[in-house]
Design a protein around this motif. Sequence first.
Motif, PDB file in Angstrom:
ATOM      1  N   PRO A  83       1.129  -1.225  -0.186  1.00  0.00           N
ATOM      2  CA  PRO A  83      -0.064   0.305  -0.227  1.00  0.00           C
ATOM      3  C   PRO A  83       1.382   1.151   0.014  1.00  0.00           C
ATOM      4  CG  PRO A  83      -0.285  -1.485   1.812  1.00  0.00           C
ATOM      5  CD  PRO A  83       0.675  -2.413   0.895  1.00  0.00           C
ATOM      6  N   PRO A  84       0.350   2.490  -1.060  1.00  0.00           N
ATOM      7  CA  PRO A  84       1.133   4.016  -0.665  1.00  0.00           C
ATOM      8  C   PRO A  84       0.839   4.788   0.250  1.00  0.00           C
ATOM      9  CG  PRO A  84      -0.462   3.794  -2.596  1.00  0.00           C
ATOM     10  CD  PRO A  84      -0.389   1.873  -1.982  1.00  0.00           C
ATOM     11  N   LEU A  85       1.309   4.440   1.110  1.00  0.00           N
ATOM     12  CA  LEU A  85       0.809   5.274   3.008  1.00  0.00           C
ATOM     13  C   LEU A  85       1.847   6.254   2.872  1.00  0.00           C
ATOM     14  CD1 LEU A  85       0.126   2.177   4.943  1.00  0.00           C
ATOM     15  CD2 LEU A  85      -1.728   3.204   3.370  1.00  0.00           C
ATOM     16  N   TYR A  86       1.494   7.243   3.777  1.00  0.00           N
ATOM     17  CA  TYR A  86       2.388   8.414   4.122  1.00  0.00           C
ATOM     18  C   TYR A  86       2.902   8.233   5.136  1.00  0.00           C
ATOM     19  CZ  TYR A  86       1.857  10.430  -0.507  1.00  0.00           C
ATOM     20  OH  TYR A  86       1.377  11.383  -1.710  1.00  0.00           O
ATOM     21  N   GLN A  87       4.050   7.364   4.998  1.00  0.00           N
ATOM     22  CA  GLN A  87       4.311   6.929   6.887  1.00  0.00           C
ATOM     23  C   GLN A  87       4.590   7.872   8.229  1.00  0.00           C
ATOM     24  OE1 GLN A  87       5.488   3.833   7.355  1.00  0.00           O
ATOM     25  NE2 GLN A  87       4.376   3.158   4.972  1.00  0.00           N
ATOM     26  N   ASP A  88       4.720   8.984   7.688  1.00  0.00           N
ATOM     27  CA  ASP A  88       4.861  10.029   8.409  1.00  0.00           C
ATOM     28  C   ASP A  88       3.201  10.726   8.928  1.00  0.00           C
ATOM     29  OD1 ASP A  88       7.606  10.167   9.051  1.00  0.00           O
ATOM     30  OD2 ASP A  88       8.190  11.739   7.031  1.00  0.00           O
ATOM     31  N   MET A  89       2.140  10.297   8.553  1.00  0.00           N
ATOM     32  CA  MET A  89       0.950  11.104   8.482  1.00  0.00           C
ATOM     33  C   MET A  89      -0.248   9.647   9.938  1.00  0.00           C
ATOM     34  SD  MET A  89      -1.022  12.052   5.378  1.00  0.00           S
ATOM     35  CE  MET A  89      -0.729  13.842   4.375  1.00  0.00           C
ATOM     36  N   THR A  90      -0.530  10.032  10.371  1.00  0.00           N
ATOM     37  CA  THR A  90      -1.297   9.934  11.233  1.00  0.00           C
ATOM     38  C   THR A  90      -2.363   9.374  10.445  1.00  0.00           C
ATOM     39  OG1 THR A  90      -3.402  11.356  11.781  1.00  0.00           O
ATOM     40  CG2 THR A  90      -1.144  11.423  13.875  1.00  0.00           C
ATOM     41  N   VAL A  91      -2.957   7.529  10.993  1.00  0.00           N
ATOM     42  CA  VAL A  91      -4.271   7.025  10.105  1.00  0.00           C
ATOM     43  C   VAL A  91      -5.379   7.603   9.847  1.00  0.00           C
ATOM     44  CG1 VAL A  91      -6.026   5.604  10.478  1.00  0.00           C
ATOM     45  CG2 VAL A  91      -3.402   4.971  11.362  1.00  0.00           C
ATOM     46  N   VAL A 119     -13.040  -1.440   8.487  1.00  0.00           N
ATOM     47  CA  VAL A 119     -11.583  -2.510   8.496  1.00  0.00           C
ATOM     48  C   VAL A 119     -10.969  -2.059  10.248  1.00  0.00           C
ATOM     49  CG1 VAL A 119     -10.700  -1.359   6.795  1.00  0.00           C
ATOM     50  CG2 VAL A 119     -10.071  -0.270   7.958  1.00  0.00           C
ATOM     51  N   LYS A 120     -11.458  -1.757  11.525  1.00  0.00           N
ATOM     52  CA  LYS A 120     -11.154  -2.340  12.721  1.00  0.00           C
ATOM     53  C   LYS A 120      -9.872  -1.691  12.634  1.00  0.00           C
ATOM     54  CE  LYS A 120     -13.654  -6.618  14.240  1.00  0.00           C
ATOM     55  NZ  LYS A 120     -14.615  -6.009  12.337  1.00  0.00           N
ATOM     56  N   ILE A 121      -9.578   0.141  12.930  1.00  0.00           N
ATOM     57  CA  ILE A 121      -8.298   0.707  13.142  1.00  0.00           C
ATOM     58  C   ILE A 121      -8.941   1.942  14.153  1.00  0.00           C
ATOM     59  CG2 ILE A 121      -7.372   0.325  10.701  1.00  0.00           C
ATOM     60  CD1 ILE A 121      -7.503   2.191   9.462  1.00  0.00           C
ATOM     61  N   SER A 122     -10.120   1.995  14.487  1.00  0.00           N
ATOM     62  CA  SER A 122     -10.416   3.477  15.080  1.00  0.00           C
ATOM     63  C   SER A 122      -9.239   3.406  16.580  1.00  0.00           C
ATOM     64  CB  SER A 122     -12.042   3.252  15.322  1.00  0.00           C
ATOM     65  OG  SER A 122     -12.789   3.358  14.556  1.00  0.00           O
ATOM     66  N   ASP A 123      -8.667   2.130  16.618  1.00  0.00           N
ATOM     67  CA  ASP A 123      -7.791   2.447  18.029  1.00  0.00           C
ATOM     68  C   ASP A 123      -6.643   3.055  17.497  1.00  0.00           C
ATOM     69  OD1 ASP A 123      -7.998   0.173  16.062  1.00  0.00           O
ATOM     70  OD2 ASP A 123      -6.854  -0.682  18.197  1.00  0.00           O
ATOM     71  N   VAL A 124      -5.927   3.054  16.436  1.00  0.00           N
ATOM     72  CA  VAL A 124      -4.997   3.292  15.781  1.00  0.00           C
ATOM     73  C   VAL A 124      -4.820   4.724  15.013  1.00  0.00           C
ATOM     74  CG1 VAL A 124      -3.344   1.495  15.955  1.00  0.00           C
ATOM     75  CG2 VAL A 124      -4.940   2.321  13.855  1.00  0.00           C
ATOM     76  N   ALA A 125      -6.356   5.831  14.856  1.00  0.00           N
ATOM     77  CA  ALA A 125      -6.427   6.570  13.785  1.00  0.00           C
ATOM     78  C   ALA A 125      -5.528   7.048  14.097  1.00  0.00           C
ATOM     79  CB  ALA A 125      -8.021   6.613  14.434  1.00  0.00           C
ATOM     80  N   ARG A 127      -2.319   7.165  16.130  1.00  0.00           N
ATOM     81  CA  ARG A 127      -0.517   7.125  15.853  1.00  0.00           C
ATOM     82  C   ARG A 127      -0.576   7.150  14.714  1.00  0.00           C
ATOM     83  NH1 ARG A 127      -0.230   0.803  18.146  1.00  0.00           N
ATOM     84  NH2 ARG A 127       1.883   1.556  17.877  1.00  0.00           N
ATOM     85  N   VAL A 128       1.095   7.591  14.312  1.00  0.00           N
ATOM     86  CA  VAL A 128       1.600   7.718  13.143  1.00  0.00           C
ATOM     87  C   VAL A 128       1.774   6.224  12.488  1.00  0.00           C
ATOM     88  CG1 VAL A 128       3.816   8.847  11.484  1.00  0.00           C
ATOM     89  CG2 VAL A 128       2.676   9.660  13.662  1.00  0.00           C
ATOM     90  N   ILE A 129       1.600   6.007  10.659  1.00  0.00           N
ATOM     91  CA  ILE A 129       1.368   5.290  10.432  1.00  0.00           C
ATOM     92  C   ILE A 129       2.835   4.186  10.579  1.00  0.00           C
ATOM     93  CG2 ILE A 129       1.787   4.451   7.907  1.00  0.00           C
ATOM     94  CD1 ILE A 129      -0.442   6.384   7.143  1.00  0.00           C
ATOM     95  N   LYS A 130       4.449   5.193   9.787  1.00  0.00           N
ATOM     96  CA  LYS A 130       5.097   4.418  10.216  1.00  0.00           C
ATOM     97  C   LYS A 130       5.363   3.318  11.794  1.00  0.00           C
ATOM     98  CE  LYS A 130       8.448   8.332  11.782  1.00  0.00           C
ATOM     99  NZ  LYS A 130       9.331   9.145  11.437  1.00  0.00           N
ATOM    100  N   ASN A 131       4.147   4.045  12.914  1.00  0.00           N
ATOM    101  CA  ASN A 131       4.896   2.796  13.963  1.00  0.00           C
ATOM    102  C   ASN A 131       4.302   1.797  14.292  1.00  0.00           C
ATOM    103  OD1 ASN A 131       6.619   5.056  14.795  1.00  0.00           O
ATOM    104  ND2 ASN A 131       4.770   6.759  15.419  1.00  0.00           N
ATOM    105  N   LEU A 132       2.978   1.603  12.938  1.00  0.00           N
ATOM    106  CA  LEU A 132       2.176   0.862  13.204  1.00  0.00           C
ATOM    107  C   LEU A 132       2.293  -0.875  12.745  1.00  0.00           C
ATOM    108  CD1 LEU A 132      -0.830   2.231  11.493  1.00  0.00           C
ATOM    109  CD2 LEU A 132      -0.476   2.586  13.937  1.00  0.00           C
ATOM    110  N   SER A 133       1.755  -1.881  12.806  1.00  0.00           N
ATOM    111  CA  SER A 133       2.594  -2.933  12.911  1.00  0.00           C
ATOM    112  C   SER A 133       2.508  -3.347  11.445  1.00  0.00           C
ATOM    113  CB  SER A 133       1.554  -4.814  13.252  1.00  0.00           C
ATOM    114  OG  SER A 133       0.625  -4.284  13.346  1.00  0.00           O
ATOM    115  N   LYS A 134       2.363  -4.867  10.430  1.00  0.00           N
ATOM    116  CA  LYS A 134       2.567  -4.909   8.992  1.00  0.00           C
ATOM    117  C   LYS A 134       1.187  -4.801   8.801  1.00  0.00           C
ATOM    118  CE  LYS A 134       3.762  -7.002   4.348  1.00  0.00           C
ATOM    119  NZ  LYS A 134       3.710  -6.004   3.374  1.00  0.00           N
ATOM    120  N   GLY A 135       0.198  -5.352   9.387  1.00  0.00           N
ATOM    121  CA  GLY A 135      -0.482  -5.937   9.563  1.00  0.00           C
ATOM    122  C   GLY A 135      -1.903  -4.618   9.948  1.00  0.00           C
ATOM    123  N   TYR A 136      -1.733  -3.934  10.613  1.00  0.00           N
ATOM    124  CA  TYR A 136      -2.036  -2.620  10.720  1.00  0.00           C
ATOM    125  C   TYR A 136      -2.390  -1.489   9.484  1.00  0.00           C
ATOM    126  CZ  TYR A 136      -4.777  -3.042  15.145  1.00  0.00           C
ATOM    127  OH  TYR A 136      -5.093  -2.973  16.792  1.00  0.00           O
TER     128      TYR A 136
END
Length: 307
Positions: A83-91, A119-125, A127-136
Amino acid sequence: MIEVKNLTKRYGGVKALDDISFTAESGEVLGLLGPNGAGKSTTMNIITGYLGATSGAVLIDGVDILEEPKKAKAKIGYLPEIPPLYQDMTVRRYLEFIFDLKKVRLPKKAHVEEVMEIVKISDVADRVIKNLSKGYRQRVGFAGALMGNPPVLILDEPTVGLDPKQIIDIRRLIQSLGKKHTIIFSSHVLSEVAAVCDRVVMINNGKIVADSATETLGETVNGGGVLSLEVEGSSNTVREALGAVEGVKRVTKGVGNAYTVEFESGVDVRRGVFYALAKANCPILSMRSGGLTLEESFLRLTEGGED
């Protein structure tokens, strides 16, 4: 919902796709299978509008992706393998950015919250994307694909690199999304396709070699049914007894007492097998009917494998 018509793609003198056609209906999860280099990625890239075709057409809900790309792409949510995510953004900020990028005409805050809940990611809304696990991070990619509630989802290897629990979670997510979306799902993990997909389209050397409901693919490929047996007795005696049963096409010896019996379509050989083995004094320990497994079908169609 998705119509692929006589699609051909050439790269110089190489024909990556050779006049392929298939459809995916509304609410269907379609598995796209094939070995490396078969043409799966090319097909998906053309469906999503990333590549042009040499000839043929792709219609998304009746809209030609090549003639009206903007209108057709608005109906598609695409999740590439990475996925082409912007790693320094929050979710949350990332999804708001995707919302704006897609020019979604829905209440922003409510829609972002709704998709995160799906998609059950409300609990990490926050958090910065680069700090998430691959699954998240994979789930965040799913959320981006779902922005705007597109009727079509294209998923390219969505479970690569995930641990078993994450794979199960993503599988459940795809199954739930399949109730409201048309999904094309590409994967090398055949057990994933068997568990998730309603139908399978198999591509080899740029051509479609199978298009069948997942549960009947093995029988379609084999031109008949299959019995899996465990039988006590001499291998030669068991083979000879089974081979003499009317309708049996081939007998294959497995590990230990295991045998696979392939038989003609429309014929029920179970009684004949029972009586033949009883007469040969070879007790049946177990018997299970069905078609070829997805793995066996895949090998037979793409490699010409016998067993």
